[in-house]
Design a protein around this motif. Structure first.
Motif, short mmCIF file in Angstrom:
data_model
loop_
_atom_site.label_atom_id
_atom_site.label_comp_id
_atom_site.label_asym_id
_atom_site.label_seq_id
_atom_site.Cartn_x
_atom_site.Cartn_y
_atom_site.Cartn_z
N ALA A 46 -18.23 -47.65 -1.43
CA ALA A 46 -17.39 -46.69 -2.15
C ALA A 46 -15.92 -47.06 -2.03
N CYS A 47 -15.47 -47.41 -0.85
CA CYS A 47 -14.06 -47.80 -0.68
C CYS A 47 -13.73 -48.99 -1.56
N TYR A 48 -14.58 -49.99 -1.52
CA TYR A 48 -14.33 -51.18 -2.33
C TYR A 48 -14.28 -50.80 -3.82
N ASN A 49 -15.25 -50.06 -4.27
CA ASN A 49 -15.32 -49.72 -5.69
C ASN A 49 -14.17 -48.82 -6.14
N LEU A 50 -13.73 -47.92 -5.28
CA LEU A 50 -12.60 -47.06 -5.65
C LEU A 50 -11.31 -47.86 -5.78
N GLN A 51 -11.22 -48.99 -5.10
CA GLN A 51 -10.05 -49.85 -5.26
C GLN A 51 -10.22 -50.85 -6.41
N HIS A 52 -11.36 -50.81 -7.07
CA HIS A 52 -11.66 -51.68 -8.22
C HIS A 52 -12.23 -50.83 -9.35
N PRO A 53 -11.46 -49.87 -9.85
CA PRO A 53 -12.00 -48.91 -10.82
C PRO A 53 -12.21 -49.44 -12.24
N GLN A 55 -13.99 -51.57 -13.54
CA GLN A 55 -15.35 -51.90 -13.95
C GLN A 55 -16.19 -50.67 -14.28
N PHE A 56 -15.73 -49.48 -13.92
CA PHE A 56 -16.55 -48.28 -14.07
C PHE A 56 -16.11 -47.40 -15.24
N THR A 57 -17.09 -46.68 -15.81
CA THR A 57 -16.76 -45.67 -16.81
C THR A 57 -15.98 -44.56 -16.10
N LYS A 58 -15.24 -43.80 -16.87
CA LYS A 58 -14.48 -42.69 -16.28
C LYS A 58 -15.40 -41.69 -15.61
N ALA A 59 -16.53 -41.40 -16.25
CA ALA A 59 -17.47 -40.44 -15.67
C ALA A 59 -18.04 -40.95 -14.35
N ALA A 60 -18.41 -42.21 -14.31
CA ALA A 60 -18.97 -42.78 -13.08
C ALA A 60 -17.93 -42.79 -11.97
N LEU A 61 -16.70 -43.11 -12.31
CA LEU A 61 -15.63 -43.13 -11.32
C LEU A 61 -15.37 -41.72 -10.77
N ALA A 62 -15.37 -40.74 -11.65
CA ALA A 62 -15.18 -39.35 -11.21
C ALA A 62 -16.29 -38.93 -10.26
N GLU A 63 -17.53 -39.30 -10.58
CA GLU A 63 -18.65 -38.97 -9.70
C GLU A 63 -18.57 -39.72 -8.37
N LEU A 64 -18.07 -40.94 -8.40
CA LEU A 64 -17.90 -41.70 -7.15
C LEU A 64 -16.90 -41.00 -6.25
N TRP A 65 -15.81 -40.50 -6.83
CA TRP A 65 -14.83 -39.75 -6.03
C TRP A 65 -15.49 -38.52 -5.40
N VAL A 66 -16.29 -37.81 -6.17
CA VAL A 66 -16.97 -36.63 -5.65
C VAL A 66 -17.88 -37.02 -4.49
N GLY A 67 -18.70 -38.05 -4.70
CA GLY A 67 -19.60 -38.49 -3.64
C GLY A 67 -18.85 -38.97 -2.41
N PHE A 68 -17.78 -39.71 -2.61
CA PHE A 68 -16.94 -40.21 -1.51
C PHE A 68 -16.41 -39.04 -0.68
N ASN A 69 -15.84 -38.05 -1.35
CA ASN A 69 -15.30 -36.89 -0.63
C ASN A 69 -16.41 -36.06 0.02
N ASP A 70 -17.53 -35.90 -0.68
CA ASP A 70 -18.65 -35.16 -0.09
C ASP A 70 -19.15 -35.84 1.17
N TYR A 71 -19.24 -37.14 1.13
CA TYR A 71 -19.72 -37.90 2.29
C TYR A 71 -18.72 -37.84 3.44
N LEU A 72 -17.48 -38.14 3.11
CA LEU A 72 -16.45 -38.27 4.14
C LEU A 72 -16.06 -36.95 4.77
N TYR A 73 -15.96 -35.90 3.95
CA TYR A 73 -15.40 -34.65 4.45
C TYR A 73 -16.37 -33.48 4.52
N HIS A 74 -17.54 -33.64 3.91
CA HIS A 74 -18.49 -32.53 3.93
C HIS A 74 -19.84 -32.91 4.53
N GLY A 75 -19.96 -34.14 5.01
CA GLY A 75 -21.17 -34.57 5.69
C GLY A 75 -22.40 -34.70 4.83
#
Length: 145
Positions: A46-53, A55-75
């Motif tokens: 996720a970290c790598y992909n968020l620094q290389h946006p 390649q991703f569709t806007k929708a996929a990137l938005a969902e990656l941010w959600v998953g990243f935050n859910d994982y990192l801050y909500h367990g």
């Protein structure tokens, strides 16, 4: 300006001749000998992909941010994130932009894969990974302000 010695998208320098993509591969290879790092595989990717946006569709990137935050801050577990992604991206749903539409733009980061993948120094990689993730997350908060 980017040079051939640095990534045109994240600005990471080459490390011992390795591009940032190859450094990602090195970090993932370390996972096989480090259970604590292996447990953070989602965060590595996720970290790598968020620094290389580009390649991703806007929708996929938005969902990656959600998953990243859910994982990192909500367990939220990686198993749950995988299940959610499988439902969202089943069938013909695209996550990658066609190559012709990818237009990487350099963003300077205070920390990149090159600060996590330190050749011959796998010890401390998990701690470096979490610092990297916090920097990436802070950039999102700053962008929303």
């Amino acid at each position: 300006m980017p040079t051939s010695d640095m990534c045109a998208e994240c600005g990471a320098p080459q490390v011992e001749g390795l591009s940032c993509w190859e450094q990602l591969g090195g970090l993932i290879a370390w996972e096989y000998n480090d259970p604590a790092l292996h447990a953070q595989h989602f965060l590595v990717v996720a970290c790598y992909n968020l620094q290389h946006p580009a390649q991703f569709t806007k929708a996929a990137l938005a969902e990656l941010w959600v998953g990243f935050n859910d994982y990192l801050y909500h367990g939220v577990s990686t198993a749950t994130l995988r299940q959610q992604a499988a439902k969202r991206y089943a069938g013909a749903t695209r996550v990658l932009r066609p190559e012709a539409e990818r237009q990487p733009q350099l963003q300077r980061w205070s920390m990149t894969i090159a600060d996590v993948y330190l050749p011959d120094k796998p010890e401390g990689a998990v701690e470096r990974l979490f610092r990297w993730a916090r920097i990436i997350q802070a950039s999102q908060v700053g962008a929303q302000a």
